[in-house]
Design a protein around this motif. Structure first.
Motif, short mmCIF file in Angstrom:
data_model
loop_
_atom_site.label_atom_id
_atom_site.label_comp_id
_atom_site.label_asym_id
_atom_site.label_seq_id
_atom_site.Cartn_x
_atom_site.Cartn_y
_atom_site.Cartn_z
N UNK A 76 0.80 -1.22 0.00
CA UNK A 76 0.00 0.00 0.00
C UNK A 76 0.84 1.27 0.00
N UNK A 77 2.10 1.18 0.49
CA UNK A 77 2.96 2.35 0.50
C UNK A 77 3.69 2.54 -0.83
N UNK A 78 4.50 1.54 -1.19
CA UNK A 78 5.23 1.61 -2.46
C UNK A 78 4.28 1.53 -3.65
N UNK A 79 3.10 0.95 -3.45
CA UNK A 79 2.11 0.90 -4.53
C UNK A 79 1.38 2.21 -4.73
N UNK A 80 1.11 2.92 -3.64
CA UNK A 80 0.33 4.16 -3.75
C UNK A 80 1.15 5.42 -3.93
N UNK A 81 2.36 5.46 -3.36
CA UNK A 81 3.16 6.68 -3.40
C UNK A 81 3.50 7.13 -4.83
N UNK A 82 3.92 6.22 -5.75
CA UNK A 82 4.18 6.69 -7.13
C UNK A 82 2.93 7.24 -7.80
N UNK A 83 1.77 6.64 -7.51
CA UNK A 83 0.52 7.15 -8.08
C UNK A 83 0.21 8.55 -7.55
N UNK A 84 0.47 8.76 -6.26
CA UNK A 84 0.26 10.08 -5.67
C UNK A 84 1.22 11.10 -6.28
N UNK A 85 2.45 10.68 -6.53
CA UNK A 85 3.42 11.59 -7.14
C UNK A 85 3.03 11.96 -8.56
N UNK A 86 2.51 10.99 -9.31
CA UNK A 86 2.03 11.27 -10.66
C UNK A 86 0.86 12.27 -10.61
N UNK A 87 -0.03 12.09 -9.63
CA UNK A 87 -1.16 13.03 -9.48
C UNK A 87 -0.65 14.44 -9.19
N UNK A 88 0.39 14.55 -8.36
CA UNK A 88 0.95 15.87 -8.09
C UNK A 88 1.53 16.49 -9.36
N UNK A 89 2.19 15.64 -10.18
CA UNK A 89 2.74 16.12 -11.44
C UNK A 89 1.64 16.63 -12.37
N UNK A 90 0.47 16.02 -12.29
CA UNK A 90 -0.67 16.44 -13.11
C UNK A 90 -1.42 17.63 -12.50
N UNK A 91 -1.01 18.04 -11.28
CA UNK A 91 -1.68 19.14 -10.61
C UNK A 91 -2.95 18.75 -9.90
N UNK A 92 -3.11 17.47 -9.52
CA UNK A 92 -4.34 16.96 -8.90
C UNK A 92 -4.05 16.53 -7.46
N UNK A 301 14.34 7.05 -3.39
CA UNK A 301 14.46 8.50 -3.35
C UNK A 301 14.37 9.13 -4.72
N UNK A 302 14.96 8.48 -5.72
CA UNK A 302 14.97 9.02 -7.09
C UNK A 302 13.64 8.77 -7.79
N UNK A 303 12.92 7.74 -7.40
CA UNK A 303 11.69 7.35 -8.08
C UNK A 303 10.68 8.48 -8.23
N UNK A 304 10.42 9.31 -7.20
CA UNK A 304 9.45 10.40 -7.38
C UNK A 304 9.83 11.37 -8.49
N UNK A 305 11.13 11.52 -8.75
CA UNK A 305 11.58 12.40 -9.81
C UNK A 305 11.12 11.88 -11.17
N UNK A 306 11.18 10.57 -11.36
CA UNK A 306 10.67 9.99 -12.60
C UNK A 306 9.15 10.07 -12.66
N UNK A 307 8.48 9.73 -11.54
CA UNK A 307 7.02 9.72 -11.52
C UNK A 307 6.43 11.10 -11.79
N UNK A 308 6.98 12.10 -11.12
CA UNK A 308 6.45 13.47 -11.26
C UNK A 308 6.60 13.95 -12.69
N UNK A 309 7.78 13.78 -13.28
CA UNK A 309 8.01 14.27 -14.63
C UNK A 309 7.25 13.46 -15.68
N UNK A 310 7.02 12.18 -15.39
CA UNK A 310 6.17 11.37 -16.27
C UNK A 310 4.75 11.92 -16.26
N UNK A 311 4.24 12.23 -15.06
CA UNK A 311 2.91 12.81 -14.96
C UNK A 311 2.82 14.18 -15.59
N UNK A 312 3.91 14.96 -15.50
CA UNK A 312 3.93 16.31 -16.05
C UNK A 312 4.23 16.33 -17.55
#
Length: 464
Positions: A76-92, A301-312
């Protein structure tokens, strides 16, 4: 998007290298410190006069259960956190907060279930894992206390990724640091000064995890967090839980199968060697954890950088981040593997003073760790697929190494090579799984980014 007072960096701007360092360094420190919860316990337990070797082996037999608890936190942590980061990249931001709330709800539910199940079946499980009449009492004493803190462990490990996902790596590090320092201070007090032995080690861990849990909850519920933990979001929502578990099944499988691997390895050692050989696996697992923990912290630590920019939609930044991640993880694993092969006793000496046990462990460690030199490739590739929301591919990589390769090898090889076969299973599985992960990366990475570019183009045209 809602404004917040978070000092987290803008992941869509600035130098990739600087952002990787800023995000990864606190995460590495946090993961390394988190490792100390159990690592320091083992060091002190191995030093208990007269019973250290049996006590260390007994505590080692609890690792499959402890690992399984961590696996559900990863689900639930490693599964949800990248999705949350992608949402932030999308502005949601609201979408990110609903993901966080659903994860918190599921973590609380699984905590209660796991604690009840393991208390009910503790003795038969430990016996099945390879406990003997010499080691079962120590395993049972440690686990009886440790399970009291199941909810603390689940919430710390499951919610801390949401702090990292928003770029607040320093705060994520502090959440672990607070508990670890307390754990290190309490261990000698409870184990030796109060004469509690392995029960004292477990109690120190429970108290420390409880303090860390309070820190995580207070941060996520406060104004500094870009993703707020709100009471109205802490509920079951099947569409969100389904998305979280679909992506989280890969890191869950990686951790869950680690539990199964530990059982198979311990059983093999007990069958073909005995208590002392089970003790070698406890030490080898600890030495390897010294390597895998900072590596996992770095990739997480680096993963959110990929997730955010993928979402953006900033796909060139995704490419640059992954290339840098791949090269740096490979350099790290090659260096650490060389140190183990050249200086095995320096690592083994951290966990035992028993010369006979240390001598048995040297040869096994050198064999077991031989494939770690290229393991950074799989670690980086796995992290990339999870970060980009690719549940199916990441699951294939996770299942391949341990379920398809390592567990069968650990069962079959000892029939021909005895305890040496147990050690050999790991490097064979490592090398094969790295080859598979590399192939999947070469076939799919650019395709995933191309599909994302098409999605953004269609969205732009629809908006126009």
């Amino acid at each position: 998007m809602k404004q917040s007072r978070s000092a987290a960096p803008d992941l869509g701007q600035g130098s990739i290298g600087r952002l990787m360092l800023r995000l990864a360094l606190p995460s590495v420190v946090a993961q390394t410190i988190n490792m100390l919860y159990n690592m320091v316990d083992r060091m002190y337990i191995g030093s208990i006069e007269g019973v250290g070797a049996y006590a260390l082996t007994g505590v080692g037999l609890t690792f499959p259960i402890i690992t399984l608890i961590s696996a559900f936190a990863s689900l639930f942590g490693a599964g949800g956190a990248p999705l949350a980061s992608i949402k932030l990249g999308e502005g949601r931001q609201d979408g990110a907060e609903r993901i966080l709330g659903a994860s918190a709800f599921m973590l609380l539910c699984t905590s209660a279930t796991l604690m009840a199940v393991f208390y009910a079946f503790m003795a038969p499980l430990l016996t099945a894992f390879g406990a003997s009449e010499n080691t079962l009492p120590y395993a049972r004493d440690y686990l009886t206390v440790y399970l009291l803190g199941t909810a603390f462990v689940q919430l710390v490990l499951g919610l801390n990724p949401y702090i990292t996902a928003q770029g607040s790596a320093r705060e994520a590090m502090l959440s672990v640091l607070i508990g670890a320092v307390l754990n290190i201070a309490l261990d000698p007090l409870f184990i030796f000064a109060l004469g509690m032995g392995v029960r004292g080690a477990a109690l120190a861990t429970v108290i420390s995890q409880g303090v860390s849990c309070l820190w995580v909850l207070s941060f996520l519920a406060g104004n500094r967090s870009r993703i707020r933990l709100r009471a109205d979001c802490v509920r079951f929502c099947w569409p969100i839980v389904r998305s979280i578990t679909a992506l989280g099944v890969s890191p869950f499988t990686m951790v869950f199968t680690e539990s199964a691997v530990q059982v198979v390895l311990n059983r093999g050692m007990m069958t073909y060697g005995g208590d002392m050989y089970v003790g070698t696996m406890t030490i080898i697992g600890s030495v390897v954890q010294l390597f895998t923990t900072p590596l996992m912290g770095y990739t997480n630590g680096v993963q959110p950088l990929m997730s955010f920019n993928y979402g953006a939609g900033k796909l060139d930044r995704v490419r640059k981040t992954f290339r840098a991640l791949l090269l740096s993880t490979l350099a790290f694993t090659m260096t650490y593997c060389a140190l183990i092969e050249l200086f095995p006793r320096a690592f083994i000496g951290l966990f035992t003073r028993d010369e006979a046990l240390a001598e048995l462990t040297v040869r096994g460690l050198r064999i077991y760790a031989a494939g770690l030199c290229i393991f950074g490739v799989q670690n980086a590739t796995q992290s990339m697929f999870v970060g980009l929301g690719q549940a199916k591919i990441s699951l294939v990589i996770a299942v391949m190494r341990k379920v398809v390769l390592l567990i069968p090898l650990a069962i079959v090889l000892p029939r021909f090579f005895g305890v040496t076969g147990v050690y050999l299973a790991e490097p064979i599985a490592d090398v094969t799984s790295v080859a598979i992960a590399t192939t999947l990366m070469l076939l799919n990475f650019e395709k995933i980014l191309s599909r994302r570019q098409q999605e953004l183009s269609h969205a732009a045209q629809s908006g126009a």
